[in-house]
Design a protein around this motif. Structure first.
Motif, PDB file in Angstrom:
ATOM      1  N   VAL A 153      -8.228 -11.808  15.736  1.00 51.16           N
ATOM      2  CA  VAL A 153      -7.607 -10.058  14.901  1.00 51.16           C
ATOM      3  C   VAL A 153      -6.901  -9.740  14.240  1.00 51.16           C
ATOM      4  O   VAL A 153      -6.361  -8.819  14.098  1.00 51.16           O
ATOM      5  N   TRP A 154      -5.978 -10.165  15.284  1.00 47.01           N
ATOM      6  CA  TRP A 154      -4.521  -9.476  14.597  1.00 47.01           C
ATOM      7  C   TRP A 154      -4.521 -10.133  13.506  1.00 47.01           C
ATOM      8  O   TRP A 154      -3.341  -9.446  12.474  1.00 47.01           O
ATOM      9  N   LYS A 155      -3.983 -11.199  13.759  1.00 43.57           N
ATOM     10  CA  LYS A 155      -4.095 -11.667  12.086  1.00 43.57           C
ATOM     11  C   LYS A 155      -5.001 -11.089  10.634  1.00 43.57           C
ATOM     12  O   LYS A 155      -4.010 -10.681   9.499  1.00 43.57           O
ATOM     13  N   TRP A 156      -5.827 -10.475  11.133  1.00 42.86           N
ATOM     14  CA  TRP A 156      -7.098  -9.490  10.482  1.00 42.86           C
ATOM     15  C   TRP A 156      -6.346  -8.419   9.736  1.00 42.86           C
ATOM     16  O   TRP A 156      -6.188  -8.314   9.198  1.00 42.86           O
ATOM     17  N   LYS A 157      -5.970  -7.883  10.886  1.00 46.77           N
ATOM     18  CA  LYS A 157      -5.168  -6.763  11.036  1.00 46.77           C
ATOM     19  C   LYS A 157      -3.742  -6.778  10.171  1.00 46.77           C
ATOM     20  O   LYS A 157      -3.752  -5.686   9.228  1.00 46.77           O
ATOM     21  N   ALA A 158      -3.138  -7.359  10.438  1.00 47.36           N
ATOM     22  CA  ALA A 158      -2.291  -8.257   9.535  1.00 47.36           C
ATOM     23  C   ALA A 158      -1.757  -7.952   8.074  1.00 47.36           C
ATOM     24  O   ALA A 158      -1.830  -7.243   7.338  1.00 47.36           O
ATOM     25  N   GLU A 159      -3.368  -8.670   7.450  1.00 47.70           N
ATOM     26  CA  GLU A 159      -3.801  -8.799   6.128  1.00 47.70           C
ATOM     27  C   GLU A 159      -4.234  -7.535   6.083  1.00 47.70           C
ATOM     28  O   GLU A 159      -3.499  -6.754   5.116  1.00 47.70           O
ATOM     29  N   LYS A 160      -4.983  -6.650   6.774  1.00 51.41           N
ATOM     30  CA  LYS A 160      -6.175  -5.548   5.898  1.00 51.41           C
ATOM     31  C   LYS A 160      -4.826  -4.221   6.187  1.00 51.41           C
ATOM     32  O   LYS A 160      -5.589  -2.975   5.317  1.00 51.41           O
ATOM     33  N   GLY A 161      -4.329  -4.164   7.146  1.00 49.14           N
ATOM     34  CA  GLY A 161      -3.644  -3.301   7.044  1.00 49.14           C
ATOM     35  C   GLY A 161      -2.214  -3.094   6.433  1.00 49.14           C
ATOM     36  O   GLY A 161      -2.629  -2.258   5.836  1.00 49.14           O
ATOM     37  N   ALA A 162      -1.728  -4.460   5.671  1.00 50.21           N
ATOM     38  CA  ALA A 162      -0.842  -3.929   4.493  1.00 50.21           C
ATOM     39  C   ALA A 162      -1.662  -3.917   3.041  1.00 50.21           C
ATOM     40  O   ALA A 162      -1.309  -2.654   2.598  1.00 50.21           O
ATOM     41  N   GLY A 163      -2.584  -4.240   2.950  1.00 47.09           N
ATOM     42  CA  GLY A 163      -3.137  -3.564   1.896  1.00 47.09           C
ATOM     43  C   GLY A 163      -3.770  -2.302   1.919  1.00 47.09           C
ATOM     44  O   GLY A 163      -3.828  -1.727   0.777  1.00 47.09           O
ATOM     45  N   ILE A 164      -4.356  -0.995   2.966  1.00 46.98           N
ATOM     46  CA  ILE A 164      -4.011   0.215   3.292  1.00 46.98           C
ATOM     47  C   ILE A 164      -2.896   0.113   2.843  1.00 46.98           C
ATOM     48  O   ILE A 164      -3.405   1.554   1.815  1.00 46.98           O
ATOM     49  N   ILE A 165      -1.626  -0.174   3.858  1.00 42.80           N
ATOM     50  CA  ILE A 165      -0.809   0.824   3.353  1.00 42.80           C
ATOM     51  C   ILE A 165      -0.850   0.926   1.646  1.00 42.80           C
ATOM     52  O   ILE A 165      -0.172   1.456   1.054  1.00 42.80           O
ATOM     53  N   GLN A 166      -0.756  -0.890   0.863  1.00 43.89           N
ATOM     54  CA  GLN A 166      -0.100  -0.524  -0.356  1.00 43.89           C
ATOM     55  C   GLN A 166      -1.377   0.337  -1.225  1.00 43.89           C
ATOM     56  O   GLN A 166      -1.022   1.264  -2.315  1.00 43.89           O
ATOM     57  N   ASP A 167      -2.783   0.249  -0.549  1.00 40.77           N
ATOM     58  CA  ASP A 167      -3.536   1.619  -1.604  1.00 40.77           C
ATOM     59  C   ASP A 167      -2.428   2.751  -0.989  1.00 40.77           C
ATOM     60  O   ASP A 167      -3.428   3.697  -1.920  1.00 40.77           O
ATOM     61  N   LEU A 168      -2.698   3.160  -0.385  1.00 42.86           N
ATOM     62  CA  LEU A 168      -2.072   4.645  -0.110  1.00 42.86           C
ATOM     63  C   LEU A 168      -0.752   4.984  -0.870  1.00 42.86           C
ATOM     64  O   LEU A 168      -0.475   6.307  -1.192  1.00 42.86           O
ATOM     65  N   GLU A 169      -0.177   3.885  -0.854  1.00 46.01           N
ATOM     66  CA  GLU A 169       1.223   3.700  -1.478  1.00 46.01           C
ATOM     67  C   GLU A 169       0.987   4.322  -3.183  1.00 46.01           C
ATOM     68  O   GLU A 169       1.332   5.467  -3.711  1.00 46.01           O
ATOM     69  N   GLN A 170      -0.021   3.229  -4.206  1.00 50.32           N
ATOM     70  CA  GLN A 170      -0.605   3.381  -5.415  1.00 50.32           C
ATOM     71  C   GLN A 170      -1.548   4.593  -5.151  1.00 50.32           C
ATOM     72  O   GLN A 170      -1.128   4.931  -6.352  1.00 50.32           O
ATOM     73  N   LEU A 171      -1.671   5.476  -4.137  1.00 49.87           N
ATOM     74  CA  LEU A 171      -2.582   6.901  -4.373  1.00 49.87           C
ATOM     75  C   LEU A 171      -1.425   7.689  -4.224  1.00 49.87           C
ATOM     76  O   LEU A 171      -2.154   8.610  -5.393  1.00 49.87           O
ATOM     77  N   GLY A 172      -0.244   7.384  -4.714  1.00 49.14           N
ATOM     78  CA  GLY A 172       0.832   8.431  -5.129  1.00 49.14           C
ATOM     79  C   GLY A 172       1.113   9.356  -3.605  1.00 49.14           C
ATOM     80  O   GLY A 172       1.874   9.817  -3.206  1.00 49.14           O
ATOM     81  N   CYS A 173       1.025   8.542  -2.292  1.00 48.74           N
ATOM     82  CA  CYS A 173       1.125   9.705  -0.831  1.00 48.74           C
ATOM     83  C   CYS A 173       2.239   9.163  -0.138  1.00 48.74           C
ATOM     84  O   CYS A 173       2.975   8.454  -0.810  1.00 48.74           O
ATOM     85  N   THR A 174       3.045  10.729  -0.395  1.00 46.36           N
ATOM     86  CA  THR A 174       4.313  10.827  -0.269  1.00 46.36           C
ATOM     87  C   THR A 174       4.531  11.405   1.187  1.00 46.36           C
ATOM     88  O   THR A 174       4.499  11.860   2.136  1.00 46.36           O
ATOM     89  N   LEU A 175       4.361   9.727   2.299  1.00 49.12           N
ATOM     90  CA  LEU A 175       3.918  10.074   3.493  1.00 49.12           C
ATOM     91  C   LEU A 175       5.273   9.490   4.315  1.00 49.12           C
ATOM     92  O   LEU A 175       6.451   9.140   3.492  1.00 49.12           O
ATOM     93  N   LYS A 176       5.581   9.841   5.883  1.00 51.12           N
ATOM     94  CA  LYS A 176       7.522   9.402   6.256  1.00 51.12           C
ATOM     95  C   LYS A 176       7.062   7.970   7.291  1.00 51.12           C
ATOM     96  O   LYS A 176       6.235   8.090   8.125  1.00 51.12           O
ATOM     97  N   TRP A 177       6.876   7.086   5.997  1.00 57.69           N
ATOM     98  CA  TRP A 177       6.637   5.782   6.368  1.00 57.69           C
ATOM     99  C   TRP A 177       7.256   4.842   7.552  1.00 57.69           C
ATOM    100  O   TRP A 177       7.181   3.953   8.274  1.00 57.69           O
ATOM    101  N   GLU A 178       8.815   5.866   7.889  1.00 54.88           N
ATOM    102  CA  GLU A 178       9.172   5.265   9.052  1.00 54.88           C
ATOM    103  C   GLU A 178       8.443   5.423   9.695  1.00 54.88           C
ATOM    104  O   GLU A 178       9.445   5.114  11.515  1.00 54.88           O
ATOM    105  N   ARG A 179       8.593   6.619   9.733  1.00 56.07           N
ATOM    106  CA  ARG A 179       7.034   6.966  11.623  1.00 56.07           C
ATOM    107  C   ARG A 179       5.671   6.083  11.929  1.00 56.07           C
ATOM    108  O   ARG A 179       4.561   6.722  12.793  1.00 56.07           O
ATOM    109  N   GLU A 180       5.703   5.238  10.594  1.00 53.23           N
ATOM    110  CA  GLU A 180       4.179   4.409  10.644  1.00 53.23           C
ATOM    111  C   GLU A 180       3.725   3.958  12.269  1.00 53.23           C
ATOM    112  O   GLU A 180       4.254   3.635  12.904  1.00 53.23           O
ATOM    113  N   TYR A 181       2.469   4.844  12.516  1.00 53.83           N
ATOM    114  CA  TYR A 181       1.871   4.454  13.673  1.00 53.83           C
ATOM    115  C   TYR A 181       0.797   2.986  13.449  1.00 53.83           C
ATOM    116  O   TYR A 181      -0.502   3.010  12.389  1.00 53.83           O
ATOM    117  N   PHE A 182       0.638   2.103  14.754  1.00 54.58           N
ATOM    118  CA  PHE A 182      -1.141   1.615  14.902  1.00 54.58           C
ATOM    119  C   PHE A 182      -1.105   1.603  15.999  1.00 54.58           C
ATOM    120  O   PHE A 182      -0.608   2.111  16.779  1.00 54.58           O
TER     121      PHE A 182
END
Length: 990
Positions: A153-182
């Motif tokens: 599951v942690w392997k899945w999370k590492a792969e899919k979580g990265a994909g979600i972050i990439q999608d958010l960035e490509q959407l132009g979201c100006t998030l405070k990435w240094e405070r990202e949480y799981f």
């Protein structure tokens, strides 16, 4: 609205028409750009290249010193997407709304702290990873064990979580990435354990046997939000996990309970017939219940306790009377199986009846019933029906409409089970959350959801917070046993603390501790997020708490928003937010909920990048291989996708996706997303792109650059210059108001109308001749275009950041213009009339296929001298906008020298009627003229009907008494306008 100013230095330099300087006014819109270099602009709008260019600039700007924010902090929290796949359109809508809010508040001078994160999504993630293991390795989680499964599951999370972050960035979201949480990182886990411990110590959390929604496939309790009710209207066979053959639902069974020691005159045993849709639960019946006022059963009320012989057990069960029984259901007599039915559980509690378990956690018959032991519940159903028939107890089987509860994760049929679970008593917390609304401290938008908030919190029940899963926050609770067999439960952050607490309770140091293997409901950890991401339980969390707004979908108002409010008030003493903004659910263009069976699920990236049909099919196949959709769902999804997008999806770009999503009223219950509308908005953005190219080319033709413009104060502007700046002022005002009220669709509509209809289709067209001739007004026209593009694009930037950022490089950003002085209602109405006339003329030309080669000449027939004066002021613009080779103007009269030369004629509002004449060598078919006459007759009829409606209203006595003066004047003016147009049409047709 703040006063905005525009400065045009070029006119000072070239035309000496302006003052040297104006006082600077701080704008609510701020961008940085370089004025030094003249940048090239591509021939057309290409989203991919524009977005790549944006990210390149963003990368460079990260090293620039940050500007001080004067308005303080503005805090938001992104609802964490589940780590089960990429973003869907619902996520895209939610993220875009918040990004627009974030960008707008930065423009206002706030330091925006918008916190990103992802949710571990206990059940959803575990189900998907189990499917993936089965599909790729052919193993189950039980076969590999808990530790190995969690590694997967942690392997899945590492792969899919990265994909979600990439999608958010490509959407132009100006998030405070240094405070990202799981939601399962170290900080969040600590907060969850502390929260559980504190609530347990206060007595609000307890462990007990109670009825819960149970998934036999997952072997876990699930929340109400994960239960879908399927309407069954007739006998229907459904696939059920774990069964080779489909199971038939949609039937009701009548069978008899024989009354003990009560024979009828004919010697047969007296009986009561009951109705049930679930004969497999007969094994656990503990009573039969009837309504005390049901005349069919009142005779039993005067007898001693009536006992009924159970058909599959040696014992008897009582007949009880309860006013909650529905007399209209079946025979009016219902079996009571409290261990597997919510209604029955309540009846059994009132009558102090025993609870008998029928099914095991996997849905098989337990050992208490040897005849059916080990059989699956629906297999046992058929066997029980057969046995009832053999015992001559089955009376009737018939079709029956019903609601079938289904687990949204496993698609299993929900079983209601008595299982030891952890429950949180929320009554006092719900009362506190309600008081936030009642006091006015909490605002929910749209406010129609306030009723639901009140309804749910007024009748809240204990919250089942435990799940029988492996993936999630393990319950921080330990069961302790002493040497004498005494035991207790304690909550603690670690085993040592648990030992100390248990020793105090049991009075012994010789203890055996066992930690509960269950995990906590995902919503429990999510309910802590507003303060846990700020560092709670450390005191410094107060520096980043509370949030300024909570924005999310209305479908999780109770499961998440209400629980955040309850937990925030309870654990911090302060509400986690004061304002809640709820958006609707994204559906397809036909208003259908997006689902695998319809094949109408569209990923944001498929819209942004475009996708041919083969790639759409491949994406579905990939999801199937990964375990996200089942093999049985693949064909229906593919068939639906082919039907929806037979030619694939055209590339739209991120800006068009964002703009389209917010072109809907986000507060509506449902939001119908149309991919075709998204592509249309891409073309709209290209229209703005071409307007910028025209403006840049015009400036170059005049030997100037757009960044030279500084002031237009003192410049003599034409009516059309003043009109377009007035339209800009109105548009910016609407945008400002829509941001405040979160009516983003009004801003997007205003911007689209301004850029498309006002600026590009009208004003820009009227400037071409002047600019080509390089006359004095050309400089003013280019300056005006520059001002409109600069301020218009800055207003659009929160919606379309990529294209706005690209185009704003070409214009000055701190232009100053006293817009309020250009908002002239009389001028706007006059130009609107002219534009409407031009539109009507073009419609006639288009309908009759009149092109430039026909040499169309326009003649305007003014209704009166005042109208003639107005029209004369705009003849050059009318010629351009109607695309006619010449325009004549005269007063309307029957002796007009032009009337007999007209090939086509009609009216265009109250100012005038018009006619179009063609070249003498053009032969006009008689059918065309007949068609024109027919159209004019239809128009005359429509005008007369409208006139009649207005006259009926204005002649109505109630209207005269109740309508205000402004309304009366409006009606009177409209009647005059209609009469003028009717008279014109009748004169032309004479």
């Amino acid at each position: 609205m703040q006063i905005l100013k525009v400065v045009n230095r070029n006119l000072v330099k070239h035309k000496h028409l302006c003052h040297q300087k104006l006082k600077n006014v701080t704008s609510m819109l701020h961008y940085s750009t370089s004025k030094d270099a003249e940048l090239a602009i591509a021939p057309g709008y290409q989203p991919k290249q524009v977005e790549e260019s944006y990210w390149a600039r963003e990368k460079l700007s990260k090293d620039e010193p940050k500007k001080t924010c004067s308005r303080g902090n503005y805090r938001m929290l992104l609802p964490p997407p589940n780590v089960t796949g990429n973003l869907h359109l619902g996520h895209a809508l939610n993220a875009t709304i918040q990004d627009v809010i974030a960008r707008q508040h930065r423009q206002l001078g706030y330091n925006v702290e918008w916190i990103p994160g992802t949710d571990h999504a206990g059940i959803a993630t575990q189900v998907v990873v189990e499917r993936t293991l089965a599909a790729t390795k052919g193993v189950t989680r039980q076969e590999i064990g808990r530790a190995a499964f969690l590694d997967e599951v942690w392997k899945w999370k590492a792969e899919k979580g990265a994909g979600i972050i990439q999608d958010l960035e490509q959407l132009g979201c100006t998030l405070k990435w240094e405070r990202e949480y799981f939601t399962m990182d170290k900080q969040q886990s600590h907060a969850v354990n502390v929260a559980f411990e504190r609530l347990f110590e206060e007595g609000l959390i307890e462990r007990r046997n109670s009825l819960v929604n149970w998934s036999c496939t997952l072997r876990s309790a699930i929340s109400d939000i994960e239960v879908e009710n399927m309407d069954i209207k007739e006998p229907t066979e459904l696939s059920v996990p774990g069964y080779e053959h489909k199971v038939l639902f949609g039937r009701i069974f009548d069978f008899a309970y024989r009354i003990v020691d009560q024979d009828q005159p004919d010697g047969t045993q007296e009986e009561i017939v009951v109705s049930t849709t679930r004969p497999e639960t007969i094994l656990g019946d503990v009573a039969v219940a009837v309504h005390p006022a049901d005349p069919r059963y009142t005779k039993y009320r005067n007898r001693d306790e009536v006992r009924l012989q159970h058909p599959f057990r040696s014992d008897t069960i009582p007949l009880v009377f309860d006013i909650a029984v529905d007399k209209e259901f079946g025979t009016g007599a219902v079996k009571i199986t409290p261990a597997h039915d919510k209604f029955d559980f309540e009846v059994a509690t009132r009558h102090k009846l025993d609870l008998r378990q029928v099914f095991s956690e996997s849905g098989n018959i337990v050992a208490d019933y040897p005849e059916f032991q080990g059989k699956s519940r629906f297999e046992a159903r058929d066997l029980i029906i057969e046995r009832l028939e053999e015992m001559e107890l089955l009376r009737e089987v018939r079709a029956h409409q019903m609601q079938l509860p289904i687990c949204s994760r496993s698609k299993d049929i929900i079983e209601y089970m008595l299982v030891p679970q952890w429950f949180l008593n929320t009554k006092s917390m719900a009362k506190a959350a309600l008081s936030e609304l009642h006091s006015g401290r909490l605002q929910i938008m749209p406010n129609n959801h306030e009723t639901e908030w009140e309804r749910w919190l007024s009748d809240t029940r204990d919250w089942c917070i435990s799940r029988q899963l492996w993936w999630g926050h393990q319950v921080p609770a330990y069961q302790a046993f002493d040497s004498k067999g005494n035991s207790c439960w304690v909550a603690a952050l670690d085993e040592n603390s648990a030992h100390e607490k248990a020793a105090t309770i049991l009075g012994s140091q010789e203890l055996k501790l066992t930690r509960d293997p269950d995990v906590l409901d995902t919503w429990f950890s999510s309910s802590l997020l507003p303060f846990s991401v700020a560092g709670w339980p450390k005191e410094e969390y107060k520096e980043k708490y509370p949030l300024d707004i909570m924005q999310t979908g209305h479908d999780i108002l109770f499961f998440w928003v209400a629980r955040m409010m309850m937990m925030g008030l309870k654990l911090t003493g302060e509400a986690p937010f004061r304002r809640v903004l709820l958006n609707g659910i994204v559906c397809d263009a036909q208003g259908r909920k997006m689902s695998k069976s319809l094949g109408n699920i569209v990923a944001p990236q498929q819209v942004v990048q475009g996708a041919n049909l083969e790639s759409l099919k491949a994406a579905l196949q990939k999801s199937c291989t990964a375990g996200i959709i089942k093999p049985s769902e693949l064909k229906t999804s593919t068939d639906g996708m082919i039907k929806m997008f037979p030619k694939g999806i055209q590339e739209c770009g991120t800006d068009a996706l964002r703009f389209t999503l917010l072109s809907h009223n986000i507060k509506n219950h449902f939001i119908n997303f149309d991919v075709d509308a998204c592509y249309t908005n891409k073309l709209f953005l290209n229209k703005i792109w071409q307007a910028m190219r025209f403006t840049l080319g015009s400036a170059k033709n005049l030997g100037i650059t757009l960044h030279e413009f500084e002031t237009m104060e003192g410049v003599t502007l034409s009516m059309w210059d003043r009109w377009i700046i007035g339209r800009l002022a109105e548009t910016l005002s609407i945008c400002s108001e829509s941001y405040t009220n979160y009516n983003f669709h009004m801003a997007t509509a205003a911007l689209k109308h301004f850029f498309y209809q006002n600026l590009c289709d009208v004003y820009l067209e009227t400037t071409k001749e002047s600019i080509n001739r390089k006359n004095n007004s050309a400089y003013v026209n280019v300056a005006t275009l520059t001002a409109c593009l600069s301020w218009g694009l800055q207003a659009m930037a929160p919606f379309t950041p990529f294209v706005a950022s690209e185009l704003l490089q070409h214009v000055p950003l701190n232009l100053e213009l006293k817009l309020s002085q250009f908002q002239d209602a009389k001028l706007e109405a006059e130009v609107a009339d002219i534009v409407n006339i031009c539109t009507t003329v073009r419609q006639v030309k288009s309908r009759n296929q009149i092109s430039k080669r026909h040499g169309p000449k326009l003649c305007l027939f003014a209704q009166n001298a005042e109208a003639e004066e107005i029209l004369r002021r705009h003849l050059s613009q009318i010629a351009v906008l109607t695309r006619c080779q010449g325009v004549d103007l005269e007063l309307l009269n029957e002796d007009s020298k032009f009337l007999k030369k007209l090939n086509f004629f009609s009216t265009a509002g109250a100012l005038c009627s018009f006619g179009i004449s063609l070249n003498d060598d053009i032969a006009l078919p008689e059918a065309k003229r007949e068609e024109m006459v027919k159209e004019n007759k239809k128009k005359l009829k429509k005008l007369l009907n409208e006139m009649q409606k207005y006259r009926l209203r204005i002649d109505n006595e109630a209207f005269q008494l109740m309508a205000d003066n402004a309304t009366k004047v409006h009606f009177q003016n409209r009647i005059k306008e209609l009469q003028a147009e009717i008279d014109s049409l009748m004169t032309l047709a004479a």
